[in-house]
Scaffold this motif. Sequence first.
Motif, PDB file in Angstrom:
ATOM      1  N   ILE A  55      45.745  59.665  44.112  1.00 54.51           N
ATOM      2  CA  ILE A  55      46.896  58.882  44.567  1.00 54.51           C
ATOM      3  C   ILE A  55      47.820  58.577  43.407  1.00 54.51           C
ATOM      4  CG2 ILE A  55      45.608  56.732  44.269  1.00 54.51           C
ATOM      5  CD1 ILE A  55      48.381  57.494  46.882  1.00 54.51           C
ATOM      6  N   ASN A  56      47.244  58.364  42.217  1.00 55.06           N
ATOM      7  CA  ASN A  56      48.074  58.097  41.049  1.00 55.06           C
ATOM      8  C   ASN A  56      48.887  59.319  40.650  1.00 55.06           C
ATOM      9  OD1 ASN A  56      47.189  55.464  40.813  1.00 55.06           O
ATOM     10  ND2 ASN A  56      45.499  55.980  39.452  1.00 55.06           N
ATOM     11  N   LYS A  57      48.280  60.495  40.772  1.00 57.56           N
ATOM     12  CA  LYS A  57      48.986  61.725  40.444  1.00 57.56           C
ATOM     13  C   LYS A  57      50.189  61.919  41.363  1.00 57.56           C
ATOM     14  CE  LYS A  57      45.030  64.239  38.552  1.00 57.56           C
ATOM     15  NZ  LYS A  57      44.176  65.429  38.670  1.00 57.56           N
ATOM     16  N   LYS A  58      50.008  61.634  42.640  1.00 56.92           N
ATOM     17  CA  LYS A  58      51.121  61.766  43.579  1.00 56.92           C
ATOM     18  C   LYS A  58      52.224  60.764  43.266  1.00 56.92           C
ATOM     19  CE  LYS A  58      48.606  63.786  47.469  1.00 56.92           C
ATOM     20  NZ  LYS A  58      49.380  65.049  47.394  1.00 56.92           N
ATOM     21  N   ASN A  59      51.819  59.561  42.875  1.00 58.43           N
ATOM     22  CA  ASN A  59      52.816  58.553  42.501  1.00 58.43           C
ATOM     23  C   ASN A  59      53.590  58.988  41.259  1.00 58.43           C
ATOM     24  OD1 ASN A  59      52.176  56.847  44.596  1.00 58.43           O
ATOM     25  ND2 ASN A  59      50.753  55.599  43.400  1.00 58.43           N
ATOM     26  N   VAL A  60      52.865  59.545  40.296  1.00 60.02           N
ATOM     27  CA  VAL A  60      53.519  60.019  39.076  1.00 60.02           C
ATOM     28  C   VAL A  60      54.505  61.129  39.404  1.00 60.02           C
ATOM     29  CG1 VAL A  60      53.150  61.235  36.890  1.00 60.02           C
ATOM     30  CG2 VAL A  60      51.666  59.324  37.521  1.00 60.02           C
ATOM     31  N   ALA A  61      54.101  62.075  40.278  1.00 58.92           N
ATOM     32  CA  ALA A  61      54.985  63.180  40.663  1.00 58.92           C
ATOM     33  C   ALA A  61      56.245  62.655  41.345  1.00 58.92           C
ATOM     34  CB  ALA A  61      54.244  64.144  41.590  1.00 58.92           C
ATOM     35  N   LYS A  62      56.059  61.686  42.246  1.00 54.92           N
ATOM     36  CA  LYS A  62      57.200  61.121  42.973  1.00 54.92           C
ATOM     37  C   LYS A  62      58.123  60.356  42.045  1.00 54.92           C
ATOM     38  CE  LYS A  62      56.351  57.625  45.588  1.00 54.92           C
ATOM     39  NZ  LYS A  62      55.834  56.794  46.707  1.00 54.92           N
ATOM     40  N   MET A  63      57.552  59.540  41.167  1.00 56.80           N
ATOM     41  CA  MET A  63      58.374  58.751  40.251  1.00 56.80           C
ATOM     42  C   MET A  63      59.083  59.643  39.237  1.00 56.80           C
ATOM     43  SD  MET A  63      56.318  55.191  39.502  1.00 56.80           S
ATOM     44  CE  MET A  63      54.847  55.999  38.890  1.00 56.80           C
ATOM     45  N   THR A  64      58.418  60.711  38.816  1.00 58.99           N
ATOM     46  CA  THR A  64      59.041  61.636  37.871  1.00 58.99           C
ATOM     47  C   THR A  64      60.260  62.298  38.491  1.00 58.99           C
ATOM     48  OG1 THR A  64      56.908  62.090  36.798  1.00 58.99           O
ATOM     49  CG2 THR A  64      58.687  63.675  36.431  1.00 58.99           C
ATOM     50  N   ALA A  65      60.106  62.812  39.715  1.00 52.90           N
ATOM     51  CA  ALA A  65      61.225  63.474  40.401  1.00 52.90           C
ATOM     52  C   ALA A  65      62.380  62.500  40.629  1.00 52.90           C
ATOM     53  CB  ALA A  65      60.754  64.055  41.729  1.00 52.90           C
ATOM     54  N   LEU A  66      62.054  61.273  41.055  1.00 56.99           N
ATOM     55  CA  LEU A  66      63.095  60.278  41.311  1.00 56.99           C
ATOM     56  C   LEU A  66      63.795  59.866  40.016  1.00 56.99           C
ATOM     57  CD1 LEU A  66      64.540  58.389  43.275  1.00 56.99           C
ATOM     58  CD2 LEU A  66      62.696  56.720  42.938  1.00 56.99           C
ATOM     59  N   THR A  67      63.014  59.701  38.950  1.00 57.59           N
ATOM     60  CA  THR A  67      63.596  59.308  37.670  1.00 57.59           C
ATOM     61  C   THR A  67      64.531  60.380  37.137  1.00 57.59           C
ATOM     62  OG1 THR A  67      61.618  58.011  37.144  1.00 57.59           O
ATOM     63  CG2 THR A  67      63.077  58.576  35.314  1.00 57.59           C
ATOM     64  N   VAL A  68      64.105  61.642  37.237  1.00 60.96           N
ATOM     65  CA  VAL A  68      64.952  62.747  36.778  1.00 60.96           C
ATOM     66  C   VAL A  68      66.253  62.783  37.571  1.00 60.96           C
ATOM     67  CG1 VAL A  68      65.159  65.262  36.652  1.00 60.96           C
ATOM     68  CG2 VAL A  68      63.054  64.144  35.898  1.00 60.96           C
ATOM     69  N   PHE A  69      66.161  62.572  38.888  1.00 56.92           N
ATOM     70  CA  PHE A  69      67.364  62.568  39.726  1.00 56.92           C
ATOM     71  C   PHE A  69      68.333  61.475  39.280  1.00 56.92           C
ATOM     72  CE2 PHE A  69      69.602  60.731  43.393  1.00 56.92           C
ATOM     73  CZ  PHE A  69      70.367  61.832  43.774  1.00 56.92           C
ATOM     74  N   ILE A  70      67.816  60.272  39.068  1.00 59.45           N
ATOM     75  CA  ILE A  70      68.666  59.150  38.650  1.00 59.45           C
ATOM     76  C   ILE A  70      69.306  59.433  37.291  1.00 59.45           C
ATOM     77  CG2 ILE A  70      68.657  56.712  37.971  1.00 59.45           C
ATOM     78  CD1 ILE A  70      66.461  56.268  40.061  1.00 59.45           C
ATOM     79  N   ILE A  71      68.515  59.964  36.359  1.00 61.72           N
ATOM     80  CA  ILE A  71      69.042  60.251  35.018  1.00 61.72           C
ATOM     81  C   ILE A  71      70.153  61.282  35.084  1.00 61.72           C
ATOM     82  CG2 ILE A  71      68.483  61.274  32.781  1.00 61.72           C
ATOM     83  CD1 ILE A  71      65.684  60.039  33.094  1.00 61.72           C
ATOM     84  N   LEU A  72      69.952  62.338  35.881  1.00 55.34           N
ATOM     85  CA  LEU A  72      70.958  63.398  35.971  1.00 55.34           C
ATOM     86  C   LEU A  72      72.242  62.894  36.627  1.00 55.34           C
ATOM     87  CD1 LEU A  72      68.814  66.525  36.958  1.00 55.34           C
ATOM     88  CD2 LEU A  72      69.625  65.822  34.688  1.00 55.34           C
TER      89      LEU A  72
END
Length: 222
Positions: A55-72
């Motif tokens: 579950i933590n891995k899925k959270n990390v994947a989701k937060m990573t994708a969302l963070t990259v989107f916001i940064i871009l």
Amino acid sequence: FPVTIRAKRSFSLTRLLLHLGWTFIIKTTIAMIAIVDPPGCLPIYLSLTGQHKKINKKNVAKMTALTVFIILVVSLFLGDKILNIFGITMPSFQICGGILLLIMAIYMMLGRNQIMESTQNNKSERELIAFVPLSIPLLAGPGAISNMIIAAHQAPNLINQTFLILPCIFVSLSIWLTLNFAENISRVIGAIGTKIITRVMGLLLGSMAIEFITRGVLDIIA
């Protein structure tokens, strides 16, 4: 009569799409995928999340994708303004990002997982790897940020800039899908394969870090 109206609407939509410069948007998307390189992040992601629960891995994947989107997106509309406010030049940003990548690459080549060792006892801290180093500087690093800033300058108007959000969405979805399949890929290549790939990627990541630092230094000197 309804067919004629639909045909006119279709023709107007086609003209609008051509006016918005979809060729430029597609080229920007391809460039961003090449720069961000989601598949290239897999060994690093597997190394950093080796002790995480599913579950933590899925959270990390989701937060990573969302963070990259916001940064871009922020880089697209406010990147150069934010750097100017703090008096930060792009070469300085490249050097800083390169140093962070180099430190991570050294630990990967030595087979050490320093980030996980220091955060494995705290769930919230474990998931901070989604922000640093996965999102920044690995995925949304100086290359991706500078590319979005340049693309924003090349866009002729605000409408074209707004449609550059599409490459950001596509890149983020690619990251999310890639990281979500990371566990399945890990089963296929096995633990030894993961370690070998991690060390090789550490070498490549170190080379990339040196390249960032070198470019930054040369730009400052120039």
